[in-house]
Design a protein around this motif. Structure first.
Motif, PDB file in Angstrom:
ATOM      1  N   ILE A 264      65.311   5.291 134.514  1.00 23.61           N
ATOM      2  CA  ILE A 264      65.693   6.698 134.690  1.00 23.61           C
ATOM      3  C   ILE A 264      64.481   7.598 134.515  1.00 23.61           C
ATOM      4  CG2 ILE A 264      67.070   8.584 133.725  1.00 23.61           C
ATOM      5  CD1 ILE A 264      69.156   6.443 132.926  1.00 23.61           C
ATOM      6  N   THR A 265      63.680   7.310 133.510  1.00 24.05           N
ATOM      7  CA  THR A 265      62.517   8.152 133.209  1.00 24.05           C
ATOM      8  C   THR A 265      61.461   8.075 134.304  1.00 24.05           C
ATOM      9  OG1 THR A 265      62.923   7.785 130.845  1.00 24.05           O
ATOM     10  CG2 THR A 265      60.784   8.685 131.458  1.00 24.05           C
ATOM     11  N   VAL A 266      61.214   6.884 134.829  1.00 21.91           N
ATOM     12  CA  VAL A 266      60.252   6.738 135.929  1.00 21.91           C
ATOM     13  C   VAL A 266      60.699   7.567 137.128  1.00 21.91           C
ATOM     14  CG1 VAL A 266      59.349   5.116 137.651  1.00 21.91           C
ATOM     15  CG2 VAL A 266      59.334   4.497 135.231  1.00 21.91           C
ATOM     16  N   ALA A 267      61.981   7.517 137.451  1.00 19.73           N
ATOM     17  CA  ALA A 267      62.496   8.306 138.572  1.00 19.73           C
ATOM     18  C   ALA A 267      62.306   9.803 138.329  1.00 19.73           C
ATOM     19  CB  ALA A 267      63.977   7.990 138.795  1.00 19.73           C
ATOM     20  N   LEU A 268      62.539  10.244 137.115  1.00 23.64           N
ATOM     21  CA  LEU A 268      62.375  11.661 136.785  1.00 23.64           C
ATOM     22  C   LEU A 268      60.909  12.091 136.836  1.00 23.64           C
ATOM     23  CD1 LEU A 268      64.946  11.920 133.858  1.00 23.64           C
ATOM     24  CD2 LEU A 268      65.057  13.183 136.010  1.00 23.64           C
ATOM     25  N   ILE A 269      60.023  11.235 136.389  1.00 28.24           N
ATOM     26  CA  ILE A 269      58.586  11.536 136.416  1.00 28.24           C
ATOM     27  C   ILE A 269      58.132  11.848 137.840  1.00 28.24           C
ATOM     28  CG2 ILE A 269      56.284  10.491 136.201  1.00 28.24           C
ATOM     29  CD1 ILE A 269      57.354   9.027 133.706  1.00 28.24           C
ATOM     30  N   PHE A 270      58.478  10.977 138.773  1.00 25.36           N
ATOM     31  CA  PHE A 270      58.004  11.149 140.142  1.00 25.36           C
ATOM     32  C   PHE A 270      58.787  12.227 140.893  1.00 25.36           C
ATOM     33  CE2 PHE A 270      56.082   7.110 139.099  1.00 25.36           C
ATOM     34  CZ  PHE A 270      54.870   7.171 139.757  1.00 25.36           C
ATOM     35  N   SER A 271      60.045  12.397 140.547  1.00 25.04           N
ATOM     36  CA  SER A 271      60.837  13.454 141.179  1.00 25.04           C
ATOM     37  C   SER A 271      60.282  14.828 140.826  1.00 25.04           C
ATOM     38  CB  SER A 271      62.300  13.350 140.735  1.00 25.04           C
ATOM     39  OG  SER A 271      63.070  14.391 141.278  1.00 25.04           O
ATOM     40  N   ASP A 272      59.952  15.032 139.562  1.00 26.14           N
ATOM     41  CA  ASP A 272      59.403  16.319 139.138  1.00 26.14           C
ATOM     42  C   ASP A 272      57.993  16.518 139.687  1.00 26.14           C
ATOM     43  OD1 ASP A 272      59.873  18.730 137.650  1.00 26.14           O
ATOM     44  OD2 ASP A 272      58.415  18.042 136.175  1.00 26.14           O
TER      45      ASP A 272
END
Length: 269
Positions: free
Chosen positions: A107-115
């Motif tokens: 979840i965190t990896v997805a949020l890092i790149f999304s932001d």
């Protein structure tokens, strides 16, 4: 090692799906339909061209149909997710705590790149992730002395699965409240927004998974990291500091992963 290797392979597959989420959710699109396709020519991607990391290497980072360049983000997300899943299972073994950290890291990896790409932190990952973190809480202990101290201070006695849930709830609420308060104060003093509410929801998710102590460590580390890197970037790229939009969620995400690795619980074997 066998379990960790399986976790690596499964993490690579999950990383491939995360790339779909990173591209589509910030744009308000479904992650189910249509099937995976080139974002340039819209041609569907064959299964043999959709193998994590390997297909990107064999195609030399280009679409088979149109020959256009494919972002390095795709293999990066797959590799990072796979390596994190390998590490957590290798260190902890095939236990609930490892499964929780694997889900958290994805979840965190997805949020890092999304932001980083769109300056958007999708609710599906932040609020959805927070619910998943709370669901794990009764079954994966946090060993959070800070929340234990707060419960003792207010005379709340609890144990077992209820204690884990209370610790996760405190971790989700307090750091997010601190961050929201800082954003509100900035708005009152500078008369412009300096913090997106997505960052607050990201901290809710982090606290639900990691607890109060680690969430506060994430907030401190992410703030320092974001300040230093953004100031250097503004100086080198000669950006206008008053208009530059900092991807604060990216720095919070990186900090959360670092804290999760640093505070890794000692496995009971």
């Amino acid at each position: 090692m066998i379990e960790a290797t399986l976790a690596l392979l499964f993490g690579l597959l999950i990383g491939s799906f995360l790339n779909v989420c990173i591209h589509r959710w910030p744009r308000g699109r479904s992650v189910v339909r249509p099937r995976s396709h080139c974002v340039r020519c819209r041609k569907p991607i064959a299964w043999c061209d959709n193998i994590p990391v390997l297909s990107y290497a064999l195609l030399r980072g280009r679409c088979r149909s149109c020959g256009k360049h494919i972002s390095i983000r795709y293999p990066a997300v797959e590799l990072i997710t796979g390596i994190l899943w390998f590490y957590f299972v290798w260190k902890l073994g095939p236990v609930v705590e490892a499964a929780k950290l694997c889900v958290f890291s994805a979840i965190t990896v997805a949020l890092i790149f999304s932001d980083l790409e769109k300056r958007i932190l999708p609710d599906e990952l932040t609020l959805g992730g927070a619910l998943i973190g709370l669901a794990f809480a009764p079954f994966a202990s946090l060993h959070d002395e800070s929340s234990m101290g707060l419960l003792w201070l207010f005379g709340i006695e609890s144990g077992g699965r209820m204690l884990g849930l209370l610790q996760a709830a405190i971790g989700a609420a307090l750091p997010a409240l601190f961050l929201w308060g800082g954003g509100w104060l900035y708005l009152k003093l500078r008369h412009r927004e300096g913090l997106g509410f997505g960052d607050v929801k990201l901290m809710v998710m982090v606290g639900a998974f990691l607890g109060l102590q680690s969430a506060l460590g994430t907030l401190l580390t992410g703030s320092i990291l974001g300040s230093v890197v953004s100031l250097l970037y503004i100086w080198i790229a000669k950006k206008d500091a008053s208009t530059y939009q900092l991807p604060f969620g990216t720095f919070l995400g990186v900090a959360a992963l670092a804290v999760a690795i640093w505070d890794l619980p000692v496995p009971v074997r």
